[in-house]
Scaffold this active site. Structure first.
Site, PDB file in Angstrom:
ATOM      1  N   PHE A 151      62.939  31.813  38.374  1.00  0.00           N
ATOM      2  CA  PHE A 151      62.189  30.559  38.202  1.00  0.00           C
ATOM      3  C   PHE A 151      63.169  29.389  38.430  1.00  0.00           C
ATOM      4  CE2 PHE A 151      60.584  33.787  35.216  1.00  0.00           C
ATOM      5  CZ  PHE A 151      59.254  33.896  35.581  1.00  0.00           C
ATOM      6  N   ARG A 199      71.946  24.203  31.627  1.00  0.00           N
ATOM      7  CA  ARG A 199      72.449  24.493  32.979  1.00  0.00           C
ATOM      8  C   ARG A 199      73.974  24.439  32.988  1.00  0.00           C
ATOM      9  NH1 ARG A 199      67.470  21.681  34.738  1.00  0.00           N
ATOM     10  NH2 ARG A 199      68.432  19.663  34.357  1.00  0.00           N
ATOM     11  N   ASP A 230      61.925  31.836  43.221  1.00  0.00           N
ATOM     12  CA  ASP A 230      60.836  30.950  42.802  1.00  0.00           C
ATOM     13  C   ASP A 230      59.663  31.185  43.757  1.00  0.00           C
ATOM     14  OD1 ASP A 230      60.946  28.223  40.846  1.00  0.00           O
ATOM     15  OD2 ASP A 230      59.298  28.247  42.296  1.00  0.00           O
ATOM     16  N   CYS A 240      59.537  27.554  27.062  1.00  0.00           N
ATOM     17  CA  CYS A 240      59.195  26.155  26.775  1.00  0.00           C
ATOM     18  C   CYS A 240      57.760  26.057  26.265  1.00  0.00           C
ATOM     19  CB  CYS A 240      59.396  25.286  28.013  1.00  0.00           C
ATOM     20  SG  CYS A 240      58.408  25.797  29.412  1.00  0.00           S
TER      21      CYS A 240
HETATM   22  N1  SAH Z   1      65.114  26.353  35.765  1.00  0.00           N
HETATM   23  C1  SAH Z   1      64.529  25.239  36.490  1.00  0.00           C
HETATM   24  C2  SAH Z   1      63.142  24.902  36.000  1.00  0.00           C
HETATM   25  C3  SAH Z   1      62.150  26.022  36.057  1.00  0.00           C
HETATM   26  S1  SAH Z   1      60.519  25.508  35.955  1.00  0.00           S
HETATM   27  C4  SAH Z   1      65.476  24.044  36.412  1.00  0.00           C
HETATM   28  O1  SAH Z   1      66.438  24.087  35.626  1.00  0.00           O
HETATM   29  O2  SAH Z   1      65.260  23.066  37.127  1.00  0.00           O
HETATM   30  C5  SAH Z   1      59.619  26.902  36.346  1.00  0.00           C
HETATM   31  C6  SAH Z   1      59.623  27.300  37.820  1.00  0.00           C
HETATM   32  O3  SAH Z   1      58.932  28.535  37.915  1.00  0.00           O
HETATM   33  C7  SAH Z   1      58.892  26.361  38.775  1.00  0.00           C
HETATM   34  O4  SAH Z   1      59.767  25.995  39.802  1.00  0.00           O
HETATM   35  C8  SAH Z   1      57.737  27.206  39.354  1.00  0.00           C
HETATM   36  O5  SAH Z   1      57.532  26.975  40.738  1.00  0.00           O
HETATM   37  C9  SAH Z   1      58.224  28.602  39.146  1.00  0.00           C
HETATM   38  N2  SAH Z   1      57.232  29.666  38.961  1.00  0.00           N
HETATM   39  C10 SAH Z   1      56.092  29.631  38.250  1.00  0.00           C
HETATM   40  N3  SAH Z   1      55.515  30.858  38.219  1.00  0.00           N
HETATM   41  C11 SAH Z   1      56.346  31.672  38.912  1.00  0.00           C
HETATM   42  C12 SAH Z   1      56.325  33.071  39.205  1.00  0.00           C
HETATM   43  N4  SAH Z   1      55.353  33.852  38.752  1.00  0.00           N
HETATM   44  N5  SAH Z   1      57.337  33.585  39.924  1.00  0.00           N
HETATM   45  C13 SAH Z   1      58.338  32.788  40.370  1.00  0.00           C
HETATM   46  N6  SAH Z   1      58.414  31.475  40.109  1.00  0.00           N
HETATM   47  C14 SAH Z   1      57.429  30.934  39.398  1.00  0.00           C
END
Ligand code: SAH
Length: 407
Positions: free
Chosen positions: A239, A223, A261, A351
């Site tokens: 996401f 990040r 998200d 991941c």
């Molecule tokens: N980048 C974030 C962590 C991402 S975790 C950080 O640094 O904190 C993955 C995220 O994807 C979750 O918040 C989940 O709600 C979201 N997610 C899962 N499937 C999804 C989809 N099909 N479209 C959009 N968001 C999604």
């Protein structure tokens, strides 16, 4: 003590100090160990191989505590392992032995980091994250379930935490025959909402209802890296969860940030995080949408960006789901390459334990090919040092990231 005798020739991985014993390698079970109890693991010729936790319903039938025939598995054993894990953290983080002060802006990179990373810290099935002076503990295996109370006492003793909250609600517990369990285990939670410090930014963490133990600590340094690349750019964060990459990008001087998200709750916290850090809302757009359809909509609207982050959830927890997952990764990466302006940056992550770094790079390459674009990988990223990888347990290296520049 009960013992497991392996089939002839099946001792090889234990001799290489890999900590898992699969059910297919087992020949004889001597005794009647209860779930999570300690057993000795021996080769077909009787040679001692390891002392391990027995898990009767899992394919991974035993997980190694120790390869030392003279080491007893008792409270002192766990005290030593916890202390060693904490000592490794002190290289990179403020002392894990001292509770953080007031939300932890006391300096250093952060006051929120993983203090126990399961197999890679010699404690299979135990994850412990520290958020300020609160610990969140996640038990994933029968062995750690067996030692749950001892582990909680020892963690309190070693860290001086004000509370331990249990988030043993990960799906993998089912494979171990364990029910989900969530709740306060020791101490008392603070009255106010938990706020952590990450590279000088503040983030709200909901340890009771948030994903995993509340925050994606493994992406901390990435990040920050994206924040350093964001100046003057239009950024799309896919996401986004609670806006981690978005807030870093905004602080780094991004021109605009769109965050996507499916979780309305996560997006709401994301907006609170922006406010908490004094970021003006005008340049920020928060979109509740599925990324797969959202990216197509952006394409149809001819929108484009200078920096795109793709940080999807685990599409392939194990290798058996790799093929379907690969299609998902390829799809979003292909669309992202199309939405990038020339010279734009793609920070793309996986991941998934079931997809290794080489395969991930191939997927991203074929996504670029399908998008009809050329690109350079300029950086490879991985999980932070609080998520170490045991040298004998390559499965521990699960987070892969590529920073690509579109030609
Ligand atoms: N980048 C974030 C962590 C991402 S975790 C950080 O640094 O904190 C993955 C995220 O994807 C979750 O918040 C989940 O709600 C979201 N997610 C899962 N499937 C999804 C989809 N099909 N479209 C959009 N968001 C999604």
């Amino acid at each position: 003590m009960a013992s497991l005798i392996l089939k002839s020739g099946r001792e090889k991985s234990l001799l290489r100090r890999h900590p898992w014993v699969f059910s297919g390698a087992l020949d004889i079970l001597n005794g009647n160990p209860q779930s999570g109890a300690t057993v000795d693991v021996r080769a077909a010729d009787g040679l001692f191989l390891a002392r391990a936790a027995y898990s009767p319903s899992s394919q991974i039938r035993a997980r190694v505590w120790s390869f030392d025939p003279d080491e007893a598995i008792d409270a002192d054993f766990f005290r030593r392992r916890i202390s060693a894990a904490l000592a490794r953290r002190t290289i990179f983080f403020p002392s894990p032995h001292l509770p953080a002060k007031n939300g932890g802006t006391e300096g250093g990179v952060t006051d929120a980091f993983r203090i126990i990373h399961a197999e890679s810290d010699g404690l299979p099935g135990l994850v412990v994250d520290r958020y300020g002076d609160v610990l969140v503990m996640q038990i994933l295996t029968a062995g750690c379930e067996f030692w749950r109370e001892t582990l909680a006492d020892l963690l309190l003793e070693a860290t001086g935490a004000s509370a331990i909250y249990e988030r043993s609600d990960a799906d993998v517990r089912e494979l171990e025959g364990l029910q989900p369990r969530v709740g306060l285990l020791r101490g008392a939670l603070p009255d106010t909402r938990l706020t952590i410090n990450e590279y000088g930014l503040k983030f709200l963490v909901d340890i009771e209802h948030g994903h995993k133990t509340g925050f994606y600590l493994d992406q901390r340094a990435n990040r920050n890296r994206v924040g350093q690349l964001a100046a003057g750019r239009d950024v799309l964060n896919c996401f986004c969860y609670t806006g981690g990459f978005s807030i870093h990008a905004a602080r780094g001087g991004a021109k605009s940030v769109v965050s996507v998200d499916t979780s309305a709750d996560a997006l709401a916290v994301g907006q609170e995080n922006a406010t908490l850090n004094g970021i003006q809302p005008d340049g920020l757009e928060w979109l509740e949408a599925d990324v797969f359809t959202g990216l197509r909509k952006f394409r149809d609207q001819n929108r484009s960006w200078d920096l795109i982050v793709l940080d999807p959830p685990k599409f392939a927890p194990t290798a058996s789901q790799a093929e379907k997952a690969a299609r998902g990764y390829k799809d979003i990466n292909r669309l992202a390459f199309k939405l990038l302006r020339p010279g734009g940056i793609l920070a793309t992550f996986s991941c998934s334990g079931g997809i290794d770094a080489a395969l991930f790079q191939k997927i991203v390459a074929s996504a670029a090919l399908d998008a009809g674009v050329d690109a350079q990988i300029v950086e490879t990223l991985t999980q932070g040092p609080d998520h170490p990888v045991s040298i004998h347990f390559p499965e521990g290296a699960y987070l892969k990231g590529l920073v690509c520049v579109k030609s």
